[in-house]
Scaffold this motif. Sequence first.
Motif, PDB file in Angstrom:
ATOM      1  N   SER A  52       0.884  -1.158  -0.061  1.00  0.00           N
ATOM      2  CA  SER A  52      -0.031  -0.132  -0.016  1.00  0.00           C
ATOM      3  C   SER A  52       0.769   1.368  -0.256  1.00  0.00           C
ATOM      4  N   TRP A  53       0.235   2.316  -0.622  1.00  0.00           N
ATOM      5  CA  TRP A  53       1.011   3.521  -0.310  1.00  0.00           C
ATOM      6  C   TRP A  53       0.279   4.493   0.524  1.00  0.00           C
ATOM      7  N   ARG A  54      -0.785   4.215   1.009  1.00  0.00           N
ATOM      8  CA  ARG A  54      -1.715   4.911   1.848  1.00  0.00           C
ATOM      9  C   ARG A  54      -2.293   3.905   2.819  1.00  0.00           C
ATOM     10  N   PRO A  55      -1.584   3.298   3.910  1.00  0.00           N
ATOM     11  CA  PRO A  55      -0.449   3.963   4.399  1.00  0.00           C
ATOM     12  C   PRO A  55       0.891   3.355   3.533  1.00  0.00           C
ATOM     13  N   ARG A  56       2.046   3.834   3.680  1.00  0.00           N
ATOM     14  CA  ARG A  56       3.111   3.170   3.099  1.00  0.00           C
ATOM     15  C   ARG A  56       3.553   1.796   3.856  1.00  0.00           C
ATOM     16  N   ALA A  57       3.238   0.691   3.093  1.00  0.00           N
ATOM     17  CA  ALA A  57       3.351  -0.649   3.835  1.00  0.00           C
ATOM     18  C   ALA A  57       3.917  -1.586   2.990  1.00  0.00           C
ATOM     19  N   PHE A  58       4.696  -2.466   3.563  1.00  0.00           N
ATOM     20  CA  PHE A  58       5.466  -3.501   2.558  1.00  0.00           C
ATOM     21  C   PHE A  58       5.732  -4.755   3.496  1.00  0.00           C
ATOM     22  N   ILE A  59       5.578  -5.749   2.627  1.00  0.00           N
ATOM     23  CA  ILE A  59       5.602  -7.208   3.494  1.00  0.00           C
ATOM     24  C   ILE A  59       7.102  -8.012   2.986  1.00  0.00           C
ATOM     25  N   TYR A  60       8.021  -8.352   3.487  1.00  0.00           N
ATOM     26  CA  TYR A  60       9.083  -9.138   3.364  1.00  0.00           C
ATOM     27  C   TYR A  60       8.769 -10.746   3.589  1.00  0.00           C
ATOM     28  N   LYS A  61       8.794 -11.467   2.802  1.00  0.00           N
ATOM     29  CA  LYS A  61       8.395 -12.927   2.829  1.00  0.00           C
ATOM     30  C   LYS A  61       9.854 -13.535   3.454  1.00  0.00           C
ATOM     31  N   PRO A 185      -7.839  -0.271   8.376  1.00  0.00           N
ATOM     32  CA  PRO A 185      -9.242  -0.149   8.111  1.00  0.00           C
ATOM     33  C   PRO A 185      -9.293   1.325   7.424  1.00  0.00           C
ATOM     34  N   ASN A 186      -8.185   2.113   7.476  1.00  0.00           N
ATOM     35  CA  ASN A 186      -8.256   3.451   6.895  1.00  0.00           C
ATOM     36  C   ASN A 186      -7.551   3.318   5.172  1.00  0.00           C
ATOM     37  N   SER A 187      -6.909   2.214   4.980  1.00  0.00           N
ATOM     38  CA  SER A 187      -6.119   2.166   3.886  1.00  0.00           C
ATOM     39  C   SER A 187      -7.103   2.390   2.576  1.00  0.00           C
ATOM     40  N   GLU A 188      -6.511   2.918   1.760  1.00  0.00           N
ATOM     41  CA  GLU A 188      -7.013   3.379   0.513  1.00  0.00           C
ATOM     42  C   GLU A 188      -7.233   1.895  -0.502  1.00  0.00           C
ATOM     43  N   GLU A 189      -6.214   1.172   0.052  1.00  0.00           N
ATOM     44  CA  GLU A 189      -6.489  -0.195  -0.961  1.00  0.00           C
ATOM     45  C   GLU A 189      -7.319  -1.135  -0.416  1.00  0.00           C
ATOM     46  N   GLY A 206     -10.848  -3.747   6.162  1.00  0.00           N
ATOM     47  CA  GLY A 206      -9.630  -3.048   5.597  1.00  0.00           C
ATOM     48  C   GLY A 206      -8.498  -3.859   4.963  1.00  0.00           C
ATOM     49  N   HIS A 207      -7.698  -3.158   4.134  1.00  0.00           N
ATOM     50  CA  HIS A 207      -6.561  -4.110   3.670  1.00  0.00           C
ATOM     51  C   HIS A 207      -6.041  -4.731   4.798  1.00  0.00           C
ATOM     52  N   ALA A 208      -5.664  -6.135   4.703  1.00  0.00           N
ATOM     53  CA  ALA A 208      -5.152  -6.955   5.742  1.00  0.00           C
ATOM     54  C   ALA A 208      -4.171  -7.498   5.465  1.00  0.00           C
ATOM     55  N   VAL A 209      -3.296  -8.453   6.403  1.00  0.00           N
ATOM     56  CA  VAL A 209      -2.079  -9.106   6.086  1.00  0.00           C
ATOM     57  C   VAL A 209      -2.463 -10.426   7.093  1.00  0.00           C
ATOM     58  N   LYS A 210      -2.339 -11.738   6.319  1.00  0.00           N
ATOM     59  CA  LYS A 210      -2.391 -12.929   7.166  1.00  0.00           C
ATOM     60  C   LYS A 210      -1.081 -13.221   7.945  1.00  0.00           C
ATOM     61  N   PRO A 211      -1.048 -13.717   9.189  1.00  0.00           N
ATOM     62  CA  PRO A 211       0.193 -13.905   9.803  1.00  0.00           C
ATOM     63  C   PRO A 211       0.962 -15.184   9.173  1.00  0.00           C
ATOM     64  N   ARG A 212       2.099 -15.276   8.655  1.00  0.00           N
ATOM     65  CA  ARG A 212       2.923 -16.299   8.133  1.00  0.00           C
ATOM     66  C   ARG A 212       4.158 -16.268   8.885  1.00  0.00           C
ATOM     67  N   PHE A 219       5.520  -0.859   8.150  1.00  0.00           N
ATOM     68  CA  PHE A 219       4.598   0.244   7.734  1.00  0.00           C
ATOM     69  C   PHE A 219       5.131   1.477   8.341  1.00  0.00           C
ATOM     70  N   PHE A 220       4.782   2.641   7.829  1.00  0.00           N
ATOM     71  CA  PHE A 220       5.277   4.115   8.498  1.00  0.00           C
ATOM     72  C   PHE A 220       4.083   4.673   9.062  1.00  0.00           C
ATOM     73  N   SER A 221       4.186   5.280  10.046  1.00  0.00           N
ATOM     74  CA  SER A 221       3.321   5.983  10.852  1.00  0.00           C
ATOM     75  C   SER A 221       3.420   7.631  10.459  1.00  0.00           C
ATOM     76  N   LEU A 222       4.228   8.042   9.655  1.00  0.00           N
ATOM     77  CA  LEU A 222       4.185   9.343   9.401  1.00  0.00           C
ATOM     78  C   LEU A 222       4.741   9.604   7.945  1.00  0.00           C
ATOM     79  N   HIS A 223       4.047  10.627   7.551  1.00  0.00           N
ATOM     80  CA  HIS A 223       4.605  10.831   6.085  1.00  0.00           C
ATOM     81  C   HIS A 223       5.936  11.411   5.928  1.00  0.00           C
ATOM     82  N   PRO A 224       6.466  11.297   4.972  1.00  0.00           N
ATOM     83  CA  PRO A 224       7.878  11.679   4.398  1.00  0.00           C
ATOM     84  C   PRO A 224       8.385  13.208   5.103  1.00  0.00           C
ATOM     85  N   ASP A 225       7.253  14.102   5.449  1.00  0.00           N
ATOM     86  CA  ASP A 225       7.417  15.313   5.856  1.00  0.00           C
ATOM     87  C   ASP A 225       7.451  15.245   7.522  1.00  0.00           C
TER      88      ASP A 225
END
Length: 310
Positions: A52-61, A185-189, A206-212, A219-225
């Motif tokens: 996701s970009w809103r929020p910025r979120a990434f998964i590392y397998k 819950p607030n993710s645009e995706e 909301g956009h969700a991630v399964k535990p693996r 994920f980032f809680s602040l914007h780049p600014d």
Amino acid sequence: MESRCFLALSLTFLLIFPRLSQASVQIPGDNKLRKKGIFSVAFDPTRVTQLSWRPRAFIYKGFLSPEECDHLIDLAKDKLQKSMVADNDSGESVESEVRTSSGMFLSKHQDEVVADIEARISAWTFLPEENGESIQILHYKHGEKYEPHFDFFHDKANQELGGHRVATVLMYLSDVESGGETVFPNSEEKFTQQKDDTWSECAKKGHAVKPRKGDALLFFSLHPDATTDNYSLHGSCPVIKGEKWSATKWIHVRSFDKRVTRPAKGECVDENENCPKWAKVGECEKNPIYMVGSQESYGYCRKSCKVCSS
């Protein structure tokens, strides 16, 4: 300014992950332990996927090896206590039905395995190890959950030490038969993710991630600014079947290893040696929240920005 630089570096690094098809970064550690499977061999950016970009979120397998996951659980399982939350007004840790898991904090560099994981987190996020809190191990039994919340702070007391939490790395130490998803819950995706009956009702909100086991969510809680990101609202869905083990690393905009003493109200000082240089290139106008401050708090370069009352 420092927080903005760290955030910009992190975002830049994450953006180039897809291009690093053959890259890996070796992490320091004992080679004998690596051969036994205790350590993951390398940090591999090709395993990272943008969620996701809103929020910025990434998964590392496969961020953690199975042996690392089991080791972290072994360190924690006899020391668990009821999880607490930070009071929005006082900042004190209090019990709440919002969070019903149990957990404990490891010590930084508690052993070679923990130190290796902390170094790998720093390499992935491009944020200094000293900005991170100790890793927290969490255990969720049937029905236990953590309702949606923000990782940035609402109180001033917690912001004094390290500032806001800018990023969270959530590592899954076990598979969960049903439930236990991390939901935004607030993710645009949230409306584009396809979900079937294997997802819990909570995860469908909301956009969700399964535990693996072994995977890690960043994920980032602040914007780049460095302003707070309301898209970063997240929660841990109730465990329906099985149990959930996870490990959390919260990372701040400044060092978390020592408390920063802010100047007394009305005192006109610069709190960073680079303030004069930043002021000359226009950061007082470009980045006023950090440099000058707001109605809620003083900035860090008030003297160089010439905003102090005479």
